[in-house]
Design an enzyme around this catalytic site. Structure first.
Site, PDB file in Angstrom:
ATOM      1  CD  GLU A  63      -2.987  -0.830   0.020  1.00  0.00           C
ATOM      2  OE1 GLU A  63      -3.383   0.327  -0.223  1.00  0.00           O
ATOM      3  OE2 GLU A  63      -3.319  -1.819  -0.662  1.00  0.00           O
ATOM      4  CB  SER A  93     -54.809 -29.331   0.208  1.00  0.00           C
ATOM      5  OG  SER A  93     -55.655 -29.304  -0.905  1.00  0.00           O
TER       6      SER A  93
END
Lengths: 291, 665
Positions: free
Chosen positions: B83, B354
């Site tokens: 970085e 049902s």
């Protein structure tokens, strides 16, 4: 000629200043590259400014939310603590029942429940739960909380273990609740004229004579169950046995005069034992009949 | 003239300096306050969600913080190499990198980050991710201040603890635990390089979803480390060759956890849940949850391959409830979990068809005095509602079967019989009955309610069916057992308190009929799928095949499976056959239960007092002449079937028996 001279001088002057500026810039650049003095100066300035600045920005917002969360949880926890305090302040079992009737539901840690259970007279305890059953639950570490639910017919007690599983469900009927509420309380009543005591009102001395015929251990049970018996004893005092029996408990009134009485509920078998000591068999029969 | 030029230059310089100073002052006015201890601003106790087995399954809103000496030196080097190569030299900004990034952005149109670790820390601490020049300058100023206030080590420590690694991993400790199941201190060089590489683009370089990209980035990081002399050639080669062993169980959310969090938010508020550092102990069984997710995905894929293409993904949901406690053990609300996505297991109420019949038959037994051996007539029936509307329910097979006992009607899911019972019960009683089963969904008071024209969630269905397995005892579904605050104080806890809502003997009669559905009825596919343990259940198919249901229970677990499309498309196979609950949902249920019973054994259902088993003729209800020809039914103990008369039962044919016209009285 003069103009030419001026121009040369100007150029020389100009070059000199530009060189000076360039040298200055170069030295600043070199020093900056070596020491970062500009960044440091700006940094130090900002540090100096820091105390007066506001707490803004992403992480501060999170911090703000954390504070809010903490406040909210503290409030909840405070409510719980005050509720626990209120529960701890309940003085006795009847008051606990009253609280349940007011609040519909109450959850009690086992130790609070047991403390209040012990405030009941021993002969009433078994109407809630047999002490040995309670001991068995405690021994097996199977009692952690008790939920008390108000229902139409009374109060349901759900005994739960540490995993919140039901260990036992008990029920206290409204009738028994009235017994708890009235036991040991004073009532405005004339026992000589109240129909529920009709024919079973004993002058204190006669009651005392009959009671003294019982074994000592039983007499002590009466004294323990009816502490006002000794306080209210006197020539005008009376003891009356009611015809009302609730959950195998007989209502007994200790009246210092004809205006008031302290009401107790005693186990039916105690009263049967007492009746057996009465002087006249017809009285025994009559007394038996009411039971 | 000379003077004029000189003053012009001086003035120019002064103007530029003043402009820079004014800009600086303007930007510096609303810079954030920086605390003297960054740890205070970063560390937060996360809210933790625990499964029923005590394992931590999810964390929320928190941020762990470990000191630099508890972070692997490999990672410290790797992150600096990846970085910010000049981290240890600069004072917050890398001017060369900034100039390079500026040039590339402005002149070449390329996006290149020139941010140092200090700048990234400043950004992550105080700023949004919106790309603005003013934000960039402020970020630089804060970075300069950070460098003046803190040592390089403190800055690196804060950075490592704050940076995002994807998913729910914030900070190196969290990332090390989530990706490798170890502490940040124990990371190897290869692992460190991989994690340091992720920071650049946590989504695109996630080693689980993009393993190749993550490995490529790892190689880049190792290369940079080697170039900067942080590692030698041999170490570099070794790290590249190292096999990475990832943590097998990832802490990730699912529909269950989403629902738990929404319940907790309802109770405590969002801030308290996200930032309060709560400990939430749930009823979740992670293994069962995984089984449910897997079986639903497999079942839906299998079914989808047989269906007519609609262009929409076939969806499904499962809810699993414990019978002894009412605790919800697993919940799948979608075929593929999406954080915060629509949870069909809880929030969606689809017609159950049902699947509603067990409740209607229960009411009929209780209110109408019928039992499974009572004989009913399946014939064309027309019902007139009080409003004068005509309703003529039809059976699934479009045929009428004449007289039959109720159990047979239930097992074959005969609609006409359910409608007749519903009519006799009245819609009001049907609605009241559903409420007794704990169904909270809106229920219309209409006659077709008897055939399931009501939307119910899978969770409510599973919970309601569980009552039958408990012989009538209702237990509310529980997700959260206990919630503790940061100090371990119990803020809330659930108590398992049952309520006798049904009559045990009647409940058991319905349960036995539901067993029949699985053994010989519309739910036979459960047995055909190889699930052989004792179980009871009922299929459900909504009108026009838009929903397929199967809800069933064992003595340990009740589960409900729903299958359908979000936009109510019909479920038809390529051959034109409608997908029923028995075909679409029951196999998923069975395959899930086959695995679940290994952990939650299914025993025979407990028979309550007051009932007995008899064998009757399924047509006449008479005692069966031969047990093999009869049907076993559970009936009340005092029930005696009618004895056969001398005459044989009248033969029934649809043509001779006329239509029943049933008018509202």
């Amino acid at each position: 000629m003069s103009n030419l001279k001026n121009l040369t001088a100007y150029r020389s002057w100009n070059r000199k200043y530009w060189l000076l500026a360039a040298a200055l810039l170069l030295s600043v650049t070199v020093i900056e590259a070596k020491t970062y003095f500009i960044e440091k100066a700006v940094g130090q300035y900002l540090v100096w400014q820091n105390p007066g600045r506001e707490k803004v920005g992403r992480q501060w917002q999170v911090e703000q939310k954390r504070l809010l969360a903490g406040t909210r949880l503290e409030k909840i926890s405070k409510e719980l603590r005050s509720r626990e305090k209120a529960i701890a302040a309940i003085p006795d079992f009847p008051e606990l029942m009253r609280q349940v009737l007011r609040e519909k539901q109450l959850v009690l840690p086992a130790h609070h429940f047991i403390r209040l259970y012990h405030t009941l007279p021993f002969f009433l305890k078994e109407h809630v739960i047999e002490p040995d059953s309670l001991i068995a639950l405690r021994l097996g570490d199977r009692l952690d909380n008790v939920i008390l639910n108000r229902e139409a017919e009374g109060i349901e007690l759900v005994l739960l273990d540490a995993q919140s599983r039901i260990e036992n469900i008990l029920f206290i009927s409204n009738e028994l609740l009235q017994v708890f509420f009235k036991h040991g309380t004073s009532e405005v009543v004339d026992v000589t004229s109240d129909p529920r005591f009709a024919g079973r009102v004993f002058p204190f001395d006669r009651f005392w004579q009959s009671l003294s015929r019982l074994p000592k251990i039983m007499q002590n049970q009466f004294f323990e169950a009816m502490p006002e018996l000794l306080t209210l004893a006197g020539p005008t005092a009376k003891v009356a046995i009611s015809n009302k029996i609730s959950e195998d408990l007989v209502e007994v009134a200790v009246a210092p005069d004809n205006f008031r009485a302290v009401i107790y509920y005693l186990p039916e078998d105690w009263i049967i034992n007492f009746v057996s000591t009465l002087e006249y068999p017809w009285m025994q029969d009559e007394a038996q009949d009411i039971l | 003239m000379k003077r004029k030029i000189f003053y012009s230059i001086i003035s120019g310089f002064a103007v530029v300096l003043l402009a820079v100073y004014a800009g600086f002052l303007w930007l510096a006015t609303d810079l954030p306050h920086i605390p003297s201890d960054l740890r205070h601003l970063i560390y937060a106790q996360p809210t933790e969600v625990y499964a029923d087995d005590g394992s931590l399954v999810y964390t929320l809103g928190g941020q762990r913080y470990v000191p630099l000496n508890k972070i692997s030196p490999h990672f410290q080097k790797a992150v600096v190499a990846a970085e910010d190569g000049h981290f240890w030299q600069h004072h917050g900004i890398d001017k060369l990198a900034m100039v390079r990034a500026f040039y590339r952005t402005v002149f070449l149109g390329q996006t290149q980050g020139g941010s140092t670790i200090t700048q990234q820390l400043a950004k992550n601490l105080f700023f949004t991710f919106k790309k603005r020049f003013s934000r960039k300058f402020k970020e630089i100023l804060v970075a300069l201040q950070l460098e003046s206030m803190f040592s390089k080590e403190q800055i690196l420590e804060a950075y490592c603890n704050l940076i995002y690694f994807g998913g729910t991993a914030y900070g190196i400790e969290d990332a090390a635990q989530q990706f490798f199941g170890k502490a940040a201190a124990d990371l190897t060089l290869a692992e460190s390089a991989l994690l340091a590489g992720i920071i650049n683009s946590p989504q695109a370089l996630n080693p689980f979803s993009h393993p190749e990209a993550a490995r490529r980035r790892q190689a880049v990081v190792l290369q940079r480390m080697k170039r900067r002399g942080l590692i030698d050639e041999a170490t570099y080669a070794q790290a590249l060759a190292d096999t990475l062993v990832f943590s097998p169980r990832q802490r990730r959310s699912n529909d269950f956890i989403d629902h738990v969090l929404s319940l907790a938010i309802q109770r405590f508020g969002e801030e308290a849940v996200v930032f309060g550092g709560l400990k939430i102990y749930t009823t979740l069984d992670p293994d069962l949850q995984q089984m449910a997710e897997e079986e639903l995905a497999v079942g839906l894929a299998r079914l989808e391959a047989e269906l007519d293409s609609t262009g929409m993904p076939l969806q499904g949901a499962i809810a699993v409830v414990s019978i002894p406690t009412g605790e919800v053990k697993a919940l799948v609300g979608a075929r593929q979990y999406l954080p915060g996505g629509f949870n069909r297991a809880v929030s969606q109420n689809r017609h159950v068809g049902s699947g509603i019949k067990p409740f209607i038959y229960y009411a009929a037994f209780e209110k109408l005095g019928l039992n499974p051996a009572s004989v009913v007539m399946d014939t064309a029936s027309v019902f007139y509602t009080p409003a004068g509307r005509r309703w003529m329910p039809r059976n699934f097979d479009r045929r009428y079967h004449g007289p039959m006992i109720i159990k047979a009607a239930f097992m074959q899911s005969i609609n006409v019989i359910a409608a007749q019972l519903g009519y006799r019960l009245t819609p009001k009683v049907m609605k009241e009955t559903l409420r007794r089963f704990g169904i909270q969904a809106p229920i219309p008071e209409v006659l077709p309610l008897a055939l399931g024209t009501v939307g119910i969630s899978p969770l409510e269905m599973a919970s309601a069916y569980g009552i039958f397995a408990r012989n009538g005892e209702y237990l509310p579904p529980i997700f959260i057992k206990r919630v503790e605050d940061i100090n371990g104080i119990v803020l809330d806890r659930a108590f398992i308190v049952g309520e006798e809502r049904l009559q045990p003997d009647i409940s058991y009669q319905v349960l036995d009929m539901m067993r029949g559905v699985i053994e010989q009825g519309t739910g036979r596919s459960v047995r055909l799928s190889g699930f052989l343990a004792p179980a009871a259940g009922k299929t459900g198919t909504s009108t026009d095949y838009t929903d397929a249901w199967f809800t069933g229970t064992t003595t340990s677990l009740a589960a409900s499976v729903w299958v359908g499309y979000d936009r109510n498309f019909r479920l038809y196979t390529r051959s034109g056959r409608g997908v029923t609950g028995g075909y679409g949902a029951a196999p998923i249920w069975a395959n899930f239960m086959k695995r679940a019973v290994e952990r939650y054994p299914a025993r025979d259902f407990r028979k309550p007092p007051g009932v007995k088993q008899i064998i009757v003729d399924p047509k006449t209800g008479w005692p069966a002449a031969e047990p093999s020809e009869g049907m076993t039914v559970v009936v009340p103990e005092d029930y005696w079937p009618a004895l056969p008369t001398d005459l044989p039962p009248r033969q029934w044919t649809p043509s001779t028996d006329s239509l029943q016209i049933i008018q509202n009285e």
